[in-house]
Structure formats: structure tokens, C-alpha cells
Design a protein around this motif. Structure first.
Motif, mmCIF file in Angstrom:
data_model
loop_
_atom_site.group_PDB
_atom_site.id
_atom_site.type_symbol
_atom_site.label_atom_id
_atom_site.label_comp_id
_atom_site.label_asym_id
_atom_site.label_seq_id
_atom_site.Cartn_x
_atom_site.Cartn_y
_atom_site.Cartn_z
ATOM 1 N N ARG A 11 0.850 -1.178 0.000
ATOM 2 C CA ARG A 11 0.000 0.000 0.000
ATOM 3 C C ARG A 11 0.891 1.236 0.000
ATOM 4 N NH1 ARG A 11 0.593 2.223 4.879
ATOM 5 N NH2 ARG A 11 1.225 0.883 6.606
ATOM 6 N N THR A 12 0.268 2.371 -0.280
ATOM 7 C CA THR A 12 0.963 3.648 -0.181
ATOM 8 C C THR A 12 0.884 4.122 1.251
ATOM 9 O OG1 THR A 12 0.361 4.199 -2.442
ATOM 10 C CG2 THR A 12 1.051 6.027 -1.013
ATOM 11 N N PRO A 13 1.998 4.407 1.905
ATOM 12 C CA PRO A 13 1.935 4.817 3.318
ATOM 13 C C PRO A 13 1.184 6.119 3.479
ATOM 14 C CG PRO A 13 4.149 5.165 2.411
ATOM 15 C CD PRO A 13 3.370 4.403 1.382
ATOM 16 N N ALA A 14 0.148 6.086 4.334
ATOM 17 C CA ALA A 14 -0.650 7.292 4.572
ATOM 18 C C ALA A 14 -0.385 7.898 5.926
ATOM 19 C CB ALA A 14 -2.143 6.952 4.453
ATOM 20 N N SER A 15 0.296 7.163 6.794
ATOM 21 C CA SER A 15 0.569 7.679 8.127
ATOM 22 C C SER A 15 1.964 7.269 8.544
ATOM 23 C CB SER A 15 -0.456 7.148 9.143
ATOM 24 O OG SER A 15 -0.407 5.743 9.177
ATOM 25 N N ALA A 16 2.470 7.901 9.583
ATOM 26 C CA ALA A 16 3.824 7.626 10.042
ATOM 27 C C ALA A 16 3.949 6.190 10.512
ATOM 28 C CB ALA A 16 4.203 8.592 11.159
ATOM 29 N N ALA A 17 5.037 5.516 10.061
ATOM 30 C CA ALA A 17 5.247 4.128 10.456
ATOM 31 C C ALA A 17 6.169 4.008 11.653
ATOM 32 C CB ALA A 17 5.836 3.342 9.272
ATOM 33 N N VAL A 18 6.819 5.097 12.039
ATOM 34 C CA VAL A 18 7.798 5.074 13.121
ATOM 35 C C VAL A 18 7.199 5.694 14.363
ATOM 36 C CG1 VAL A 18 10.091 5.815 13.861
ATOM 37 C CG2 VAL A 18 9.684 5.237 11.470
ATOM 38 N N GLY A 19 7.165 4.908 15.447
ATOM 39 C CA GLY A 19 6.756 5.433 16.739
ATOM 40 C C GLY A 19 7.973 5.716 17.596
ATOM 41 N N ALA A 20 7.727 6.207 18.791
ATOM 42 C CA ALA A 20 8.834 6.530 19.687
ATOM 43 C C ALA A 20 9.637 5.284 20.045
ATOM 44 C CB ALA A 20 8.296 7.197 20.955
ATOM 45 N N ASP A 21 8.971 4.123 20.146
ATOM 46 C CA ASP A 21 9.667 2.887 20.499
ATOM 47 C C ASP A 21 10.500 2.349 19.339
ATOM 48 O OD1 ASP A 21 8.581 2.978 23.013
ATOM 49 O OD2 ASP A 21 6.859 1.727 22.500
ATOM 50 N N ASP A 22 10.143 2.727 18.104
ATOM 51 C CA ASP A 22 10.894 2.258 16.945
ATOM 52 C C ASP A 22 12.070 3.170 16.622
ATOM 53 O OD1 ASP A 22 9.115 0.106 16.422
ATOM 54 O OD2 ASP A 22 7.711 1.498 15.479
ATOM 55 N N LEU A 23 11.951 4.449 16.963
ATOM 56 C CA LEU A 23 12.960 5.413 16.525
ATOM 57 C C LEU A 23 14.330 5.130 17.125
ATOM 58 C CD1 LEU A 23 13.633 7.973 14.962
ATOM 59 C CD2 LEU A 23 12.940 9.299 16.963
ATOM 60 N N LEU A 24 14.393 4.814 18.422
ATOM 61 C CA LEU A 24 15.688 4.602 19.055
ATOM 62 C C LEU A 24 16.435 3.409 18.459
ATOM 63 C CD1 LEU A 24 17.710 5.475 21.216
ATOM 64 C CD2 LEU A 24 16.522 3.985 22.830
#
Length: 475
Positions: A409-422
Motif C-alpha cells: 500500500r501507499t503509506p498514509a501515516s507515520a510508520a515510526v513510533g517513539a519505540d521504533d525510533l531509538l
């Protein structure tokens, strides 16, 4: 790599708490800048409560030891700034509630409020992240607005309101049989109010006449300095207008005259010239006076950027060497960790499979790695910070692309949360192979204007520092 999800001292837990506190404070500051004071008041209080709770849990977790995380002073500073804004907004809301009561009592409209410049006027459309605004600038703007002197007509209006309030109080105490005395008080009130307005108007006209006379006198002085037998060039005309503005500025400020007197008394004193230029570079007041278009938040940022680019290139190399000597043990630990885990995969760093590149052999987050590798090549803190911001934006874009490609699919929203960023950022930093990033970040945090530590730039810098601290603590 099971330790990737753990929360050690100075690791992911402390970093997430600071990031959450900064996001809450940023939301409150956005409301504050947009004029939504009541909502901002509540959000500032929530931010303070969140910081207090986080610090309380941290203290309980380290009971019996004297250690605190590196983020603790930052959270305390953020709480202090939020508290300053809470006190300022509470005072402003109190004044706003008192104004209708005065209007009702006086029976007439209250004087219009003086114009107050806030940065929402200048920032234009708000971006998803806050512009580099600071609590201190809001405080200074409000303090300047309260220190403005009232014009004669405004003073007369306030005096008449007091007279009318006193008149109504005296009339309320009269008996119905004292109608004649009431008429006398009414006539006396009208006479005094009229006299106040006439006197104020005369004072206003006198002040305007004196200001015009002063302007003409200063203009004549500028004309004498730039007098010529031929027509002035456009450059000379600009210099004449600037000189007249400087003369007018000197009439209202003491420090230029003091510096002129000191230079005349001691022209050979070697300490005077550096002191004068240091003073000029701190106010930027004359520059903003000469070029009114720069007297905005964006204009002031550009002025500070120009100063930074002029001063930091010759200074940054020895400055960074000093920081690296101080942080040498930490850099050594980070270098060992980078060497031991240089072949770690995204999965080893705790990344979810949906955040991997879909094609086998495709380098993960390559553009973000390149952005961070540009940091040592820059010589200005501001430009180094821009590299960090670009890297985190690139991480978010790549994560959305990987996640969307796997889901078809085409990403429509952010896939990275605070727990994923680090974990992602830790992987990216590991791939740079640059342990000196630790000292670079420490120097940037010290020399970057504190206004940038509240918005997007501050969030990105804090996230990178958290990733560096996590990699440093890996077994």
C-alpha cells in the motif's frame, strides 16, 4: 542482542521520558504562540506534572545511589521554563478577567490594549514541528509590553475612569433628598473629565511637536555630514538615512554616548575596541533599527546564522579537540562497541521486520547514514544540527517506504513510533562508525541557541544523544 530492548542507566527509558516531555511542552508552546492561552496553561501544567512523575519514578528506581541520568538536568530546565510560562499566563488571564469589571463600572469602553508582538504573527503557517521559538523570547516580549509608557491621552482616560468610579461611589451614598448635591457632583465630574482631556491633548500635541523638531534637527545634522556640491549617490543617501536613525537612537539610549566618551578619553586603550564590538554584536539593535525587515523571528535567526558562520569555522576544530579530550573515555567505549557490533543487522538491533528493506541486499537507511557522516565535515553548530534533522526525517521516510512496500500500500501515516525510533537510529549511528559524534553532540548542545532545543531540532539532537548513550552501554 537481547539487550537492545532494555532500559539501562542513560539508555532508552530516560531518553523516551525526555522526548515525551519535550513533545508535551512543544504542544503547549504551539498553543501559547497561537494565542490559545487557556489551553496552553493546562498543557504546561500537564507537562510539569509528567516531568515530576518521571523524575519521581527515576529517583525511586535509583534509591540507595547518588546517580542521576544525563537527561535529568534537561528535564528540570524544561520544567522550570514551563513553570515560568504558567506564571506569566496566569497573570495575563487575571488581568483579562479584571478588565470587563472595570468597563462595567465605568459605563464606557476600556482603552484599547497596546499592540503586543508575539511570534505567531511572524512565523506564518506552523509546520508539523514547532519553529525554533523559546520560552525566554516570550517572556522578554511580555516584559517589554508591560514597560511601555502610556501616552497623555491614555493617562487621561485612566484618570477619568478613576474619577467616574469615585463619583458613582459618592452618589450611591447620597439620600434621595440630596438631588441638588448629586447635580453638583455630576457637573464637577464632567468639568474635571473635560479638563483632563484638554490638558492631555495639549501635552500630546507638544510631544509631537518636540519629536518633529528633534527629527528635523537630527536630519540637518545628517545633511551637514553628507553635504556635497553634487547629487548624492543612492549609497550615500542610504548612509545619510542610516546616520539620522543612529542619531535618533542615541537620543533615547545612553550606551552609545558612553562608548563615544570612553573612546575620546582613551583612544589608545586596546581593550575598548574589542569591548565595543562585543557590545554591538550582542544587541543587534542598530542593525534591526536600520533594516526593519529583519526585525522578525526569521530575520533574527538569519542574523544569528550569519554571525555563527563568521565565527565558528576557525574555532570549531580546536573546540572539538577540547571536547574530545574531555570525553575520551566515553568515545573509547563507544568505539569498542561499534567495532564489536559492526556486523549487526537491523533485526539484531531490535527492529521490527516491517521496518526492513523489502529487497534482499538493499542497504537499510543509507541516506540517513550519509547525513550523519556529513556532521564532522561542517564547521558551524547550526549546519551540523541540520544534518541531524535531515537524518531523522530520512529515517521516517524510509520506514514509511519499507512498511508500505511490505503491506502493498501507499503509506498514509507515520510508520515510526517513539519505540521504533531509538533502535533505528542506533543502527544508523552504528553504521556511521564515527565515535566522535558523541563529542560533536556535546559541543552542539553547549553552543546552539537554547531556542532550538525546544522544537524539532532539539528533539532530533536529544534522540541522537540517546542512541549514542545506548550504543555506549551495549555489552
Amino acid at each position: 542482542m537481547a539487550a537492545a530492548g532494555s532500559d539501562g542507566p542513560g539508555g532508552a527509558a530516560a531518553g523516551r521520558a525526555l522526548q515525551a516531555a519535550m513533545r508535551a511542552a512543544s504542544g503547549a508552546l504551539e498553543m501559547d504562540s497561537g494565542g490559545r492561552r487557556r489551553e496552553a496553561y493546562v498543557e504546561y501544567l500537564k507537562s510539569i506534572a509528567f516531568i515530576a512523575q518521571a523524575l519521581q519514578e527515576e529517583a525511586a528506581g535509583t534509591e540507595g545511589s547518588q546517580e542521576v541520568t544525563p537527561d535529568t538536568p534537561k528535564m528540570l530546565k524544561l520544567a522550570e521554563q514551563c513553570l515560568e510560562r504558567v506564571k506569566s499566563i496566569a497573570a495575563a488571564l487575571g488581568k483579562a478577567q479584571a478588565t470587563p469589571a472595570v468597563t462595567e463600572r465605568s459605563g464606557g469602553p476600556a482603552p484599547l490594549p497596546r499592540h503586543r508582538r508575539v511570534f505567531s504573527d511572524e512565523g506564518g503557517k506552523l509546520s508539523p514541528f514547532l519553529p525554533p521559538e523559546i520560552f525566554q523570547k516570550l517572556q522578554i516580549s511580555e516584559a517589554q509590553s508591560t514597560r511601555k509608557e502610556l501616552t497623555p491621552l491614555e493617562e487621561a482616560s485612566l484618570q477619568n475612569q478613576k474619577l467616574k468610579a469615585a463619583y458613582e461611589a459618592r452618589v450611591a451614598r447620597l439620600n434621595p433628598s440630596q438631588a441638588l448635591q448629586k447635580t453638583s457632583l455630576t457637573l464637577s465630574l464632567q468639568r474635571q473629565m473635560m479638563e483632563n482631556l484638554v490638558i492631555a491633548k495639549a501635552r500630546e500635541e507638544t510631544l509631537q511637536r518636540k519629536m518633529e523638531e528633534r527629527r528635523l534637527r537630527l536630519q540637518e545634522a545628517a545633511n551637514r555630514r553628507f553635504s556635497s556640491s553634487v547629487a548624492l549617490t543612492p549609497e550615500e543617501q542610504e548612509q545619510r538615512a542610516l546616520y539620522a536613525a543612529i542619531l535618533e537612537y542615541e537620543q533615547d539610549h545612553e550606551w552609545p554616548r558612553q562608548w563615544k566618551a570612553r573612546l575620546q578619553q582613551s583612544p589608545l586603550d586596546p581593550s575598548l575596541v574589542p569591548g565595543l564590538f562585543s557590545c554591538l554584536l550582542r544587541l543587534l539593535a542598530l542593525t534591526l533599527l536600520a533594516f526593519e525587515g529583519l526585525s522578525t523571528a526569521a530575520g533574527k535567526d538569519q542574523c544569528l546564522a550569519c554571525l555563527e558562520e563568521a565565527f565558528f569555522p576557525p574555532l570549531w576544530a580546536p573546540l572539538l579537540a577540547l571536547y574530545r579530550s574531555v570525553h575520551q573515555p566515553r568515545e573509547a567505549a563507544l568505539a569498542r562497541s561499534m567495532e564489536q557490533h559492526r556486523h549487526a543487522s537491523p533485526a539484531d538491533m531490535g527492529l521490527s521486520s516491517r521496518l526492513f528493506p523489502p529487497a534482499a541486499g538493499c542497504p537499510a537507511y543509507g541516506s540517513a547514514i550519509q547525513d550523519l557522516r556529513l556532521i564532522p565535515l561542517e564547521t558551524c553548530p547550526r549546519r551540523k544540527l541540520e544534518c541531524i534533522v535531515r537524518a531523522l526525517r530520512s529515517i521516517c521516510e524510509c520506514a514509511e517506504e519499507y512498511s508500505g512496500a511490505r503491506d502493498g500500500r501507499t503509506p498514509a501515516s507515520a510508520a515510526v513510533g517513539a519505540d521504533d525510533l531509538l533502535p533505528i537510529l542506533s543502527y544508523v549511528v552504528l553504521r556511521t562508525g564515527l565515535p566522535q559524534l558523541l563529542s560533536e553532540c556535546a559541543a552542539m548542545e553547549e553552543f546552539i541557541h537554547e531556542g532550538y532545543l525546544i522544537g524539532e531540532e532539539g528533539y532530533c539532537l536529544t534522540s541522537l544523544q540517546s542512541a549514542l548513550a545506548y550504543l555506549e552501554s551495549l555489552p
